[in-house]
Design a protein around this motif. Structure first.
Motif, PDB file in Angstrom:
ATOM      1  N   UNK A   6       0.791  -1.224   0.000  1.00 30.69           N
ATOM      2  CA  UNK A   6       0.000   0.000   0.000  1.00 30.69           C
ATOM      3  C   UNK A   6       0.820   1.269   0.000  1.00 30.69           C
ATOM      4  N   UNK A   7       2.138   1.173  -0.230  1.00 30.16           N
ATOM      5  CA  UNK A   7       2.983   2.371  -0.265  1.00 30.16           C
ATOM      6  C   UNK A   7       2.789   3.073  -1.603  1.00 30.16           C
ATOM      7  N   UNK A   8       2.503   4.373  -1.553  1.00 31.12           N
ATOM      8  CA  UNK A   8       2.277   5.123  -2.782  1.00 31.12           C
ATOM      9  C   UNK A   8       3.575   5.230  -3.586  1.00 31.12           C
ATOM     10  N   UNK A   9       3.429   5.412  -4.889  1.00 33.18           N
ATOM     11  CA  UNK A   9       4.591   5.349  -5.778  1.00 33.18           C
ATOM     12  C   UNK A   9       5.576   6.484  -5.516  1.00 33.18           C
ATOM     13  N   UNK A  10       5.090   7.672  -5.182  1.00 37.31           N
ATOM     14  CA  UNK A  10       6.024   8.768  -4.912  1.00 37.31           C
ATOM     15  C   UNK A  10       6.792   8.506  -3.612  1.00 37.31           C
ATOM     16  N   UNK A  11       6.189   7.766  -2.691  1.00 35.43           N
ATOM     17  CA  UNK A  11       6.891   7.378  -1.468  1.00 35.43           C
ATOM     18  C   UNK A  11       7.945   6.313  -1.771  1.00 35.43           C
ATOM     19  N   UNK A  12       7.627   5.421  -2.720  1.00 29.34           N
ATOM     20  CA  UNK A  12       8.590   4.393  -3.116  1.00 29.34           C
ATOM     21  C   UNK A  12       9.857   5.048  -3.629  1.00 29.34           C
ATOM     22  N   UNK A  13       9.705   6.113  -4.417  1.00 31.38           N
ATOM     23  CA  UNK A  13      10.879   6.831  -4.934  1.00 31.38           C
ATOM     24  C   UNK A  13      11.676   7.431  -3.788  1.00 31.38           C
ATOM     25  N   UNK A  14      11.010   7.990  -2.806  1.00 29.99           N
ATOM     26  CA  UNK A  14      11.712   8.559  -1.645  1.00 29.99           C
ATOM     27  C   UNK A  14      12.501   7.486  -0.906  1.00 29.99           C
ATOM     28  N   UNK A  15      11.898   6.299  -0.763  1.00 28.13           N
ATOM     29  CA  UNK A  15      12.572   5.194  -0.060  1.00 28.13           C
ATOM     30  C   UNK A  15      13.806   4.748  -0.830  1.00 28.13           C
ATOM     31  N   UNK A  16      13.690   4.626  -2.159  1.00 24.42           N
ATOM     32  CA  UNK A  16      14.833   4.212  -2.966  1.00 24.42           C
ATOM     33  C   UNK A  16      15.966   5.240  -2.896  1.00 24.42           C
ATOM     34  N   UNK A  17      15.622   6.508  -2.922  1.00 23.75           N
ATOM     35  CA  UNK A  17      16.651   7.557  -2.805  1.00 23.75           C
ATOM     36  C   UNK A  17      17.387   7.447  -1.474  1.00 23.75           C
ATOM     37  N   UNK A  18      16.647   7.135  -0.430  1.00 19.00           N
ATOM     38  CA  UNK A  18      17.266   6.967   0.890  1.00 19.00           C
ATOM     39  C   UNK A  18      18.148   5.726   0.918  1.00 19.00           C
ATOM     40  N   UNK A  19      17.666   4.621   0.334  1.00 19.68           N
ATOM     41  CA  UNK A  19      18.432   3.371   0.338  1.00 19.68           C
ATOM     42  C   UNK A  19      19.742   3.500  -0.435  1.00 19.68           C
ATOM     43  N   UNK A  20      19.699   4.213  -1.583  1.00 21.86           N
ATOM     44  CA  UNK A  20      20.871   4.301  -2.446  1.00 21.86           C
ATOM     45  C   UNK A  20      21.676   5.582  -2.229  1.00 21.86           C
ATOM     46  N   UNK A  21      21.305   6.349  -1.193  1.00 17.82           N
ATOM     47  CA  UNK A  21      22.060   7.565  -0.815  1.00 17.82           C
ATOM     48  C   UNK A  21      22.087   8.600  -1.928  1.00 17.82           C
ATOM     49  N   UNK A  22      20.935   8.856  -2.542  1.00 15.44           N
ATOM     50  CA  UNK A  22      20.855   9.924  -3.534  1.00 15.44           C
ATOM     51  C   UNK A  22      20.103   9.512  -4.774  1.00 15.44           C
TER      52      UNK A  22
END
Length: 533
Positions: A150-166
């Motif tokens: 149920x995570x929204x797609x724009x939140x998914x992008x935020x999570x990936x940016x955090x995981x990959x440090x940018x």
């Protein structure tokens, strides 16, 4: 300047001398080269061999090669449905042409032009150009799992940016995530929405041998009914299935099909889900099929009591399939209908009194007759007359002594629907709705596990001078049920015995509340095997 020319010549010679084992390897080389330089590439012209089996030449160009077609450039603004997109093609001549040697099968560079007619992107931005954006298999799996949660797609992008440090290290942008999710959804339901749901149910049964599902199709193969319950739901019904609450007023899918969750109360008085169904039409036959299927799933254990909305088809189905179960109508729905059908405040209040009036049935019937005569209710089509006909399903005297676990409405079902409605869209497919339902079910079970831990590791507080009954109740009941015990103990302490009527087999205690001594209640006690009932 001369050094730059020497460097450019060395770079040029390095590129044109390259050999590749495949066309794909040649493309990957030029794409990595473009990433370092600051431009994007795309595949262009291709040549095949005489048999049209193998590619023998491939041209890979800068993505800004060529120009937009003239027919699109000359269209008038009033003929366009939307504003034209910005121009991206500027006639850039940069390219890499590779061709295949017939003898060795390897590829060599036939032509290479490295002159661009546009500014190149800096290294920290070139990763955002189209040919350099790619979602890895690992990322695809993570994105699919996050979307299921149920995570929204724009939140998914935020999570990936955090995981990959940018953002520059993620390898994709938000638009790519939206496109992937859409393509993944289309692939998932490509076999047909209903078929996808059935295949999902079969897969669930392979993992959970006690998972139950049953579906009904018409002569054209269209889905008419579906019911499912996993092993935990079946165990929950065995333990807590005395009272069932359900309604079919919930529709959140693109087919507008009634979605019917069967719910009840667990030992924490929290909502527990026994199963769920979908039907194509709200007919008594459809409800009969669903209730029979529910009974088959639950080893023919019928509920003691059922609470539903006022749907007539559902009422008929309950009478046919569960004839021995108590049935009451949802008080909340009745309250809503009072506002909708009655406009006189005095009539409203008098009608509401029938809901909670606990007088004897004979006295209650007299009040009803007087009420109908006073308000001149003669038409059998009127709402008041219809509610009078159904009075045994909602008036307190007729429901006295029957097991409803303190419930008087289907708000348990309504509250579940409210939870299901979170992040739920009306255009969802059946499969998407099923996934969302399973997320909500998992969330409910996590909450129940937390309540179990709290009840296991603690005992409700009692005063030192508390009665032995209260102290014992604190050790055997969950905190939620113990609160009801306290309420009952307090209510009993405020009652006085007015009279005792002894019979041959039982005794009746006539009691009154201290604040309402004019109102009497009869409490019948029967002794069986040394126990009081």
């Amino acid at each position: 300047m001369a050094y730059a020319s020497d460097e450019s010549m060395f770079e040029y010679l390095n590129v044109v001398s390259k050999m590749f084992d495949s066309e794909a390897e040649g493309y990957e080389f030029y794409n990595k080269y473009a990433l370092e330089k600051g431009f994007s590439v795309r595949k262009s012209y291709v040549e095949w061999d005489g048999s049209n089996k193998y590619i023998i030449l491939r041209k890979i160009v800068c993505s800004r090669q060529g120009f937009r077609e003239e027919k699109h450039m000359k269209r008038k603004m009033e003929d366009r449905k939307r504003r034209p997109r910005s121009l991206t093609r500027v006639g850039c001549n940069a390219k890499l042409v590779i061709t295949r040697q017939e003898e060795t099968g390897r590829w060599f560079v036939k032509d290479f032009i490295d002159e661009h007619s546009h500014p190149l992107a800096p290294r920290d931005l070139s990763c955002l150009l189209r040919s350099h954006r790619r979602i890895s298999d690992e990322q695809k799996a993570d994105i699919a799992d996050m979307e299921k949660c149920g995570i929204r797609k724009y939140r998914i992008m935020d999570i990936l940016c955090f995981q990959y440090s940018g953002f520059d290290k993620v390898g994709c942008i938000k638009r790519d995530i939206y496109n992937f999710c859409h393509a993944n959804k289309q692939e998932t339901i490509s076999a047909g929405d209903a078929n996808t749901v059935i295949m999902h149910m079969m897969a669930r049964r392979e993992r959970d041998v006690d998972f139950f599902f049953k579906y009904l199709v018409d002569e054209h193969g269209h889905l008419k009914g579906l019911f499912w319950a996993d092993s935990q739901s079946r165990l929950d019904y065995e333990a807590f299935g005395d009272v069932i609450v359900f309604d079919s007023t919930y529709r959140t899918n693109k087919y507008n099909l009634p979605f019917v969750p069967f719910v009840g109360l667990n030992h924490h008085r929290s909502t527990v889900i026994f199963g769920c169904g979908i039907i194509s039409h709200e007919t008594s036959q459809a409800y009969e099929w669903m209730l029979r299927t529910f009974s088959d799933c639950m080893a023919q254990k019928h509920p003691i009591s059922v609470i539903t909305d006022g749907d007539l088809a559902m009422q008929r189905a309950i009478r046919v399939v569960w004839p021995d179960s108590n049935h009451r109508l949802c008080i909340w729905h009745i309250q809503q209908n009072i506002v909708r059908h009655l406009h006189d405040d005095d009539v409203k209040e008098e009608f509401r009194s029938f809901i909670y009036d606990t007088s004897f049935i004979e006295e209650h019937e007299i009040k009803w007759i007087q009420f109908l005569q006073r308000n001149k209710v003669t038409s059998e089509e009127s709402w008041l007359h219809q509610m009078y006909q159904m009075r045994k399903l909602w008036c307190a005297p007729y429901l006295e002594g029957r097991c409803f676990l303190g419930l008087s409405s289907n708000q348990r079902s309504e509250s579940l629907n409210s939870v299901l409605h979170t992040h739920l869209e009306g255009k969802m497919s059946l499969f998407e709705m099923l996934e969302h339902y399973e997320r909500c079910l998992a969330s409910r079970r996590i909450n129940e596990a937390l309540q179990d831990v709290e009840a296991l590791q603690s005992v409700p507080f009692t005063e030192e001078n508390a009665s032995p009954l209260e102290k014992h109740a604190a050790t055997v009941f969950t905190p939620s049920v113990f609160k009801m015990v306290l309420w009952s103990i307090d209510a009993v302490s405020k009652c006085q015995i007015r009279e005792i009527l002894d019979g041959s087999e039982d005794s009746t205690y006539v009691v009154s509340k201290q604040e309402r001594m004019d109102k009497k209640f009869g409490v019948r006690i029967e002794e069986q095997g040394g126990l009081l009932h």
